[in-house]
Each structure stands twice: as C-alpha cells, then as structure tokens.
Design a protein around this motif. Structure first.
Motif, PDB file in Angstrom:
ATOM      1  N   GLY A 238       3.430  49.971  -0.346  1.00 40.12           N
ATOM      2  CA  GLY A 238       4.055  50.637  -0.962  1.00 40.12           C
ATOM      3  C   GLY A 238       4.070  51.973   0.421  1.00 40.12           C
ATOM      4  O   GLY A 238       4.668  52.697   1.513  1.00 40.12           O
TER       5      GLY A 238
ATOM      6  N   HIS B 253       4.938  54.148  -6.626  1.00 37.84           N
ATOM      7  CA  HIS B 253       4.659  54.494  -5.136  1.00 37.84           C
ATOM      8  C   HIS B 253       5.510  53.140  -4.398  1.00 37.84           C
ATOM      9  O   HIS B 253       6.279  54.112  -3.527  1.00 37.84           O
ATOM     10  CB  HIS B 253       3.270  54.358  -4.705  1.00 37.84           C
ATOM     11  CG  HIS B 253       3.236  54.418  -3.370  1.00 37.84           C
ATOM     12  ND1 HIS B 253       3.256  56.160  -2.860  1.00 37.84           N
ATOM     13  CD2 HIS B 253       2.608  53.580  -2.395  1.00 37.84           C
ATOM     14  CE1 HIS B 253       2.991  55.642  -1.759  1.00 37.84           C
ATOM     15  NE2 HIS B 253       2.224  54.797  -1.542  1.00 37.84           N
ATOM     16  N   PHE B 254       5.397  51.822  -4.534  1.00 38.22           N
ATOM     17  CA  PHE B 254       5.621  50.736  -4.293  1.00 38.22           C
ATOM     18  C   PHE B 254       7.716  50.946  -3.912  1.00 38.22           C
ATOM     19  O   PHE B 254       7.870  50.557  -3.244  1.00 38.22           O
ATOM     20  CB  PHE B 254       5.151  49.743  -4.826  1.00 38.22           C
ATOM     21  CG  PHE B 254       5.940  48.740  -3.775  1.00 38.22           C
ATOM     22  CD1 PHE B 254       5.828  47.691  -2.293  1.00 38.22           C
ATOM     23  CD2 PHE B 254       6.377  47.151  -4.777  1.00 38.22           C
ATOM     24  CE1 PHE B 254       6.613  47.167  -2.188  1.00 38.22           C
ATOM     25  CE2 PHE B 254       7.258  46.778  -4.682  1.00 38.22           C
ATOM     26  CZ  PHE B 254       7.502  46.024  -3.084  1.00 38.22           C
TER      27      PHE B 254
ATOM     28  N   TYR C  21       9.786  53.539  -1.941  1.00 36.93           N
ATOM     29  CA  TYR C  21       9.390  53.512  -1.010  1.00 36.93           C
ATOM     30  C   TYR C  21      10.283  52.642  -0.275  1.00 36.93           C
ATOM     31  O   TYR C  21      11.231  52.899   0.904  1.00 36.93           O
ATOM     32  CB  TYR C  21       8.100  53.313   0.136  1.00 36.93           C
ATOM     33  CG  TYR C  21       8.253  55.416  -0.114  1.00 36.93           C
ATOM     34  CD1 TYR C  21       8.530  55.607   0.856  1.00 36.93           C
ATOM     35  CD2 TYR C  21       6.809  55.157  -0.472  1.00 36.93           C
ATOM     36  CE1 TYR C  21       7.980  57.599   1.001  1.00 36.93           C
ATOM     37  CE2 TYR C  21       6.242  56.829  -0.526  1.00 36.93           C
ATOM     38  CZ  TYR C  21       6.393  58.030   0.304  1.00 36.93           C
ATOM     39  OH  TYR C  21       6.682  59.121   0.262  1.00 36.93           O
TER      40      TYR C  21
END
Length: 431
Positions: free
Chosen positions: A351, A405-406, A409
């Motif tokens: 991420g 989170h990964f 993005y």
C-alpha cells in the motif's frame, strides 16, 4: 568520483535528497527509540491510545493554520523576488492564522470533555490533555507557518536543520516524561513537542531574513484571502478527514478485535510513518515548489518520471529489505510482545508503494490549485478507505485495515492516471 560529484551538484533533486536523507535518518532514529520506549513501558494499549492523540494533533496543527502550509510554500516560491507580494502573502497568512488559532485554542480548552469523549470514549478521562493542547496550540501555528516560509524560499538546509534539532530535543523530552509519568507523560510529550519545536525554529530563523518587518495589518490582501480559501479547503479535507478516519478505524479495531490488536495496527502505522518520512518530506520540500513553477505538460510529465526513476527504485528496495527483516525489526523497533503484527507488513508495504506512486502525481492538485478535482478524488479515496477498512476488519480481523490501505492506493493511482492522461500521453500544452 568527480562524475558523481558533478551529477549531485547539478541535480537539484539529488542534492535535496542527500540533505533530506540526513534529516530523515535523525527522525527515523528518534521514531525508533520513542516507539521502543512506548512498547516497553506502555504496551499495546498505550500504543493504541497514543495513536489516537497523535492523529488528533495532526488535525489540530492543520486547523490552527487553516491548512495554509502548502499555499504559503507555493506563493512564496512564485513571488520570492517580489517584496510587495511577499508582504501581502505574509501579512494575510499571519492574521488569518491568529484568528483561527485563537478560536481553536478556546474550543480545545473549554471543550475538553467533548474532545475526550470523541477521541477516547467515556471509559477514559484525559480532559487535561486537551486543555494543555489549547494553551500551546498558538505555538503550533506559528511554527508551521514559519516552516512554510522557509520552505517557500527553498532554504532546504535550514528547514532540515530545524527538523533534526526538533527530533532530538523531542526524543529526549519523550523519554524523560514517559519514564517519570508513564502514559500521562507520553501524552504531554506529544502535546509539548510541537511547541518546543517552535522555540527551536524561532532561535534558528533569528539569523535569517527578518520576516517580522514584512507583516503589517494594512497589507492584508482580499485577493490572497480568496486564493488561500481554496487551498485551505483542499488541505483541510485531507488533514482533518484522514486522521479522524484513522481514529475511527483504530476504535473499531478496539471494539471488535481488542485493544491489543489496535495497538498492533498502530505500531504498524508508526513503522510505516518512519520509512515514509523520506518520501513525504521530499515531496513537500522539493516537489511542491517545483511543480508550482512548471507551466508545460511535458515538464510536469518529466518531473514525475524523474521522481519515479530517481526515488521510487530506492524506496522499493527499502521496502523489500523491511519485509525480509520484519521479525527482526519488530524485536528492535518494539518488542517480542508485538510479534503478532507480522501479518500486517505485506499489505502495508504494498500500500505504501502505491501511495508514493500516487502522491507524486497528486501534488499537482495543490501546485495548480485544481480544487474540484482534488475535492472529488480525495472524498472518493477517503470514503473507500473507511468503508473498506470496516468491511475487511469484520471479515479478516485487524489485518483487514492494511488490506484496505493497499486497495485504496491502487484505486487512487488508477484514478490519477486517468485524470492526468492528457499530460502524460498527449501533446505538450500549457497547464
């Protein structure tokens, strides 16, 4: 050797990077030591609670300056040789900051019970932390605005020296207060360190340009109030929403998974914030002023590609090293009690790689004041992060927060490439 020296001397990005690396190294060491102290003395619960107050401090610093840091950097970089414009910029910034800071200080001090309930919940009684914050918040604002002026004038060495001194002094204060007062000491260290950083900034800039002579109430500019208003909204959306979303995610982990699990996730965020220091400071220190001065799409494209070729490979190698030695880093950075957080590394590191790829492009929103693009894309990104985190935490436990989170993005990078497709793939044009 001469070839390497000439290349460093001529390439501004590499010059700034080399100085930035020194500042980041000191901040990294400070972060490692402070995290180790927190892990040993306060454990996972203390780590989680400290995470909430750190996120809140980030929001307060931005609100107390109306999110004008990036605006001041941009306009000073553009007009640093035009004294009349500089006077208007500094005067407008200063007096807007005074009004915002006084309002924020009063709200913190007299609304301490509300803020305690919102950040920590009814089971914790930390109202005194918010009252202390209300007393020192004016110093936060002055320090942030002073640093933005130094950055705008491209005083890279001065900026980095201030950060180094602030990190060292802040670390010593943190160790002393945690050793003496445990969790309460950690809270007061977090509250006091930005104020002490102002004193360091003040001492160092005494020998720099005398900015006080450039501030006058009759030079407040309506034009810059309007320009700053757009920047303020753009900056405040992310600097208020993101830290508060982090608080909400952390509190959701505490409720559904446990306090220790929230502490593991917060420890992962602290590790991430340490290695991300290198890129984040470089983006603010070098890229924002650079993009602000670029007027052609081919130059924007070239600057992005230059950053990708120069910095991203080094950053990627660093991420691989961190992943390979993650167990060792947990032992050194924290303690064996945090070993369960090992599962968070893969998604967090991936991420963060996509985060860097995205931020290099996204800074163009700030540099060119692309208000509505920024608002819409930031809203989509933050909303996705929050709802994806809640969903994935419920499905996979606290590891779901790093998975979100990964994914966030990856989505953001795709959207940014589509948004700037003409600059990247089309013919050269004015921007």
């Amino acid at each position: 050797m001469k070839f390497i020296y000439d290349k460093l001397h001529k390439n501004l990005l590499l010059k700034v990077t080399s100085w930035n690396a020194l500042g980041v190294l000191v901040q990294l060491i400070s972060g490692v030591v402070s995290s180790k102290i927190i892990a040993l003395f306060l454990g996972a619960e203390g780590m989680a609670l400290i995470g909430n107050i750190r996120n809140f401090i980030t929001t307060i610093q931005s609100v107390s300056t109306l999110g004008l840091y990036n605006a001041v950097v941009k306009y000073i970089a553009e007009h640093k040789n035009n004294k009349s414009e500089i006077v208007k910029i500094l005067s407008t910034t200063y007096y807007l900051g005074v009004v915002a800071t006084m309002i924020m200080a009063a709200w913190l001090y007299y609304g301490a019970t509300f803020w305690n309930q919102y950040i920590f919940g009814a089971e914790y009684q930390f109202e005194y932390v918010f009252r202390a914050m209300g007393i020192v918040v004016p110093l936060y604002a002055i320090n942030m605005l002073s640093l933005s002026i130094i950055n705008g004038y491209a005083k890279y060495k001065t900026y980095i020296i201030i950060n180094i001194a602030s990190s060292v002094v802040g670390l010593l204060i943190t160790i002393l207060l945690i050793w003496q007062f445990q969790l309460e000491g950690a809270f007061f260290a977090i509250v006091l360190n930005p104020a002490i950083a102002f004193l360091i900034t003040f001492v160092i800039i005494l020998n720099q340009r005398n900015f006080a002579k450039l501030i006058a109430v009759d030079q407040i500019s309506k034009t810059y109030i309007k320009r700053f208003g757009t920047y303020a909204l753009m900056t405040l959306i992310s600097t208020i929403a993101l830290p508060m979303i982090m608080v909400k995610i952390r509190n959701h982990i505490m409720i559904t998974q446990g306090v220790d699990e929230a502490g593991y996730w917060e420890a992962m965020q602290r590790i991430s914030s340490q290695y991300m220091l290198f890129v984040n400071t470089l983006l603010g220190l070098y890229l924002l002023p650079k993009l602000s001065s670029i007027k052609r799409s081919r130059l924007f494209r070239g600057e992005v590609l230059n950053f990708y070729k120069t910095i991203v490979p080094l950053f990627s190698i660093g991420l691989i090293v961190i992943y390979v030695f993650r167990k060792f880093l947990i032992q050194i950075f924290l303690s064996s009690a945090f070993m369960e957080m090992e599962a968070l590394f893969l998604w967090q590191l991936l991420g963060d790689l996509f985060k860097v790829l995205s931020l290099v492009i996204a800074y163009q929103f700030l540099a060119k004041k692309m208000f509505w693009y920024y608002i819409i894309i930031e809203t989509i990104s933050l909303s996705f992060l929050y709802f994806a985190s809640i969903f994935l935490i419920d499905q996979y436990g606290y590891i779901g927060a790093t998975m979100a989170h990964f994914l966030d993005y990856v989505l953001l990078l795709i959207v940014l490439i589509l948004t700037f497709r003409k600059s990247f793939f089309g013919p050269d044009r004015a921007i």
